[in-house]
Design a protein around this motif. Sequence first.
Motif, PDB file in Angstrom:
ATOM      1  N   TYR A  10       0.902  -1.513  -0.527  1.00  0.00           N
ATOM      2  CA  TYR A  10       0.069  -0.306   0.113  1.00  0.00           C
ATOM      3  C   TYR A  10       0.694   1.318   0.025  1.00  0.00           C
ATOM      4  O   TYR A  10       1.675   1.761   0.814  1.00  0.00           O
ATOM      5  CB  TYR A  10      -1.144  -0.123   0.855  1.00  0.00           C
ATOM      6  CG  TYR A  10      -1.842  -1.420   1.022  1.00  0.00           C
ATOM      7  CD1 TYR A  10      -3.451  -0.812   0.237  1.00  0.00           C
ATOM      8  CD2 TYR A  10      -1.688  -2.109   2.099  1.00  0.00           C
ATOM      9  CE1 TYR A  10      -4.040  -1.897   0.598  1.00  0.00           C
ATOM     10  CE2 TYR A  10      -2.733  -3.125   1.948  1.00  0.00           C
ATOM     11  CZ  TYR A  10      -3.935  -3.187   1.385  1.00  0.00           C
ATOM     12  OH  TYR A  10      -4.466  -4.126   0.956  1.00  0.00           O
ATOM     13  N   THR A  12       1.087   5.772  -2.095  1.00  0.00           N
ATOM     14  CA  THR A  12       1.031   6.969  -2.507  1.00  0.00           C
ATOM     15  C   THR A  12       1.592   7.605  -2.956  1.00  0.00           C
ATOM     16  O   THR A  12       3.014   7.176  -3.380  1.00  0.00           O
ATOM     17  CB  THR A  12       0.397   7.515  -1.716  1.00  0.00           C
ATOM     18  OG1 THR A  12      -1.046   8.745  -2.056  1.00  0.00           O
ATOM     19  CG2 THR A  12       1.424   8.217  -0.504  1.00  0.00           C
ATOM     20  N   ILE A  36      -0.764  -0.994  -4.850  1.00  0.00           N
ATOM     21  CA  ILE A  36      -1.882  -0.488  -4.557  1.00  0.00           C
ATOM     22  C   ILE A  36      -2.721   1.590  -4.112  1.00  0.00           C
ATOM     23  O   ILE A  36      -1.589   0.963  -2.839  1.00  0.00           O
ATOM     24  CB  ILE A  36      -2.901  -1.640  -3.789  1.00  0.00           C
ATOM     25  CG1 ILE A  36      -2.931  -2.513  -4.636  1.00  0.00           C
ATOM     26  CG2 ILE A  36      -4.571  -0.526  -3.622  1.00  0.00           C
ATOM     27  CD1 ILE A  36      -4.473  -3.712  -3.207  1.00  0.00           C
ATOM     28  N   GLU A  37      -2.278   1.850  -4.813  1.00  0.00           N
ATOM     29  CA  GLU A  37      -2.507   3.776  -4.271  1.00  0.00           C
ATOM     30  C   GLU A  37      -3.389   3.859  -3.690  1.00  0.00           C
ATOM     31  O   GLU A  37      -5.557   3.443  -3.503  1.00  0.00           O
ATOM     32  CB  GLU A  37      -2.770   3.856  -5.749  1.00  0.00           C
ATOM     33  CG  GLU A  37      -3.106   5.775  -5.659  1.00  0.00           C
ATOM     34  CD  GLU A  37      -1.721   6.175  -5.129  1.00  0.00           C
ATOM     35  OE1 GLU A  37      -2.069   7.050  -3.783  1.00  0.00           O
ATOM     36  OE2 GLU A  37      -0.748   6.147  -5.277  1.00  0.00           O
ATOM     37  N   ILE A  38      -3.206   3.902  -2.499  1.00  0.00           N
ATOM     38  CA  ILE A  38      -4.456   4.471  -1.034  1.00  0.00           C
ATOM     39  C   ILE A  38      -5.392   5.416  -1.852  1.00  0.00           C
ATOM     40  O   ILE A  38      -6.373   5.692  -1.015  1.00  0.00           O
ATOM     41  CB  ILE A  38      -3.578   4.910   0.275  1.00  0.00           C
ATOM     42  CG1 ILE A  38      -2.575   5.345   0.535  1.00  0.00           C
ATOM     43  CG2 ILE A  38      -2.856   2.839   0.239  1.00  0.00           C
ATOM     44  CD1 ILE A  38      -2.819   5.373   1.680  1.00  0.00           C
ATOM     45  N   ASP A  40      -6.760   6.310  -4.193  1.00  0.00           N
ATOM     46  CA  ASP A  40      -7.581   5.719  -4.966  1.00  0.00           C
ATOM     47  C   ASP A  40      -9.112   5.657  -3.327  1.00  0.00           C
ATOM     48  O   ASP A  40      -9.812   5.692  -5.223  1.00  0.00           O
ATOM     49  CB  ASP A  40      -7.740   5.230  -5.978  1.00  0.00           C
ATOM     50  CG  ASP A  40      -6.191   5.646  -6.605  1.00  0.00           C
ATOM     51  OD1 ASP A  40      -6.343   6.786  -7.353  1.00  0.00           O
ATOM     52  OD2 ASP A  40      -6.035   4.458  -7.593  1.00  0.00           O
ATOM     53  N   SER A  41      -8.664   5.863  -2.829  1.00  0.00           N
ATOM     54  CA  SER A  41     -10.195   4.542  -2.113  1.00  0.00           C
ATOM     55  C   SER A  41      -9.880   5.882  -0.819  1.00  0.00           C
ATOM     56  O   SER A  41      -8.607   5.602  -0.043  1.00  0.00           O
ATOM     57  CB  SER A  41      -9.455   3.396  -2.012  1.00  0.00           C
ATOM     58  OG  SER A  41     -10.357   2.658  -0.765  1.00  0.00           O
ATOM     59  N   ALA A  42     -11.501   6.545   0.182  1.00  0.00           N
ATOM     60  CA  ALA A  42     -11.324   6.608   0.525  1.00  0.00           C
ATOM     61  C   ALA A  42     -11.105   5.937   2.380  1.00  0.00           C
ATOM     62  O   ALA A  42     -10.441   6.120   3.068  1.00  0.00           O
ATOM     63  CB  ALA A  42     -12.661   7.693   1.250  1.00  0.00           C
ATOM     64  N   GLN A  43     -12.114   4.319   1.867  1.00  0.00           N
ATOM     65  CA  GLN A  43     -11.089   3.605   3.390  1.00  0.00           C
ATOM     66  C   GLN A  43      -9.972   3.048   3.086  1.00  0.00           C
ATOM     67  O   GLN A  43      -9.272   3.103   4.158  1.00  0.00           O
ATOM     68  CB  GLN A  43     -12.271   3.092   2.704  1.00  0.00           C
ATOM     69  CG  GLN A  43     -12.158   1.515   3.133  1.00  0.00           C
ATOM     70  CD  GLN A  43     -13.163  -0.540   2.806  1.00  0.00           C
ATOM     71  OE1 GLN A  43     -13.607   0.546   1.820  1.00  0.00           O
ATOM     72  NE2 GLN A  43     -13.026  -0.772   4.239  1.00  0.00           N
ATOM     73  N   LEU A  44      -8.686   2.636   1.708  1.00  0.00           N
ATOM     74  CA  LEU A  44      -7.796   2.699   2.153  1.00  0.00           C
ATOM     75  C   LEU A  44      -6.987   3.893   3.114  1.00  0.00           C
ATOM     76  O   LEU A  44      -5.829   3.782   3.399  1.00  0.00           O
ATOM     77  CB  LEU A  44      -7.089   2.599   1.126  1.00  0.00           C
ATOM     78  CG  LEU A  44      -7.483   0.863   0.195  1.00  0.00           C
ATOM     79  CD1 LEU A  44      -6.709   0.788  -1.121  1.00  0.00           C
ATOM     80  CD2 LEU A  44      -7.358  -0.191   1.215  1.00  0.00           C
ATOM     81  N   CYS A  47      -7.480   3.811   6.128  1.00  0.00           N
ATOM     82  CA  CYS A  47      -6.770   2.468   7.108  1.00  0.00           C
ATOM     83  C   CYS A  47      -5.468   3.189   7.171  1.00  0.00           C
ATOM     84  O   CYS A  47      -4.228   2.654   8.050  1.00  0.00           O
ATOM     85  CB  CYS A  47      -7.399   1.303   6.278  1.00  0.00           C
ATOM     86  SG  CYS A  47      -6.778  -0.003   7.000  1.00  0.00           S
TER      87      CYS A  47
END
Length: 82
Positions: A10, A12, A36-38, A40-44, A47
Amino acid sequence: MEIPTEFILYHTAGCHLCDKARALIAQIPYLIVKEIEIGDSAQLMDCYGTKIPVLFSTKTQAALNWPFTLQDIIQAIQVDKN
């Protein structure tokens, strides 16, 4: 030959610590890492936003939060294989 081990990194954009994590990961040729680019997701972001880079085992669901070392990654791989 080593059995491939799969993890998620994870990260950015523009994260210099993520670049350091990639350099460590690159030293383990049998490690398969999906990035995975965090951002791109408010949830990530919620977290992992203050923890990145995070190396996450897809098998054990264990996470290595920064700062981690090459030895930490190797230990996580060993746990992952058991």
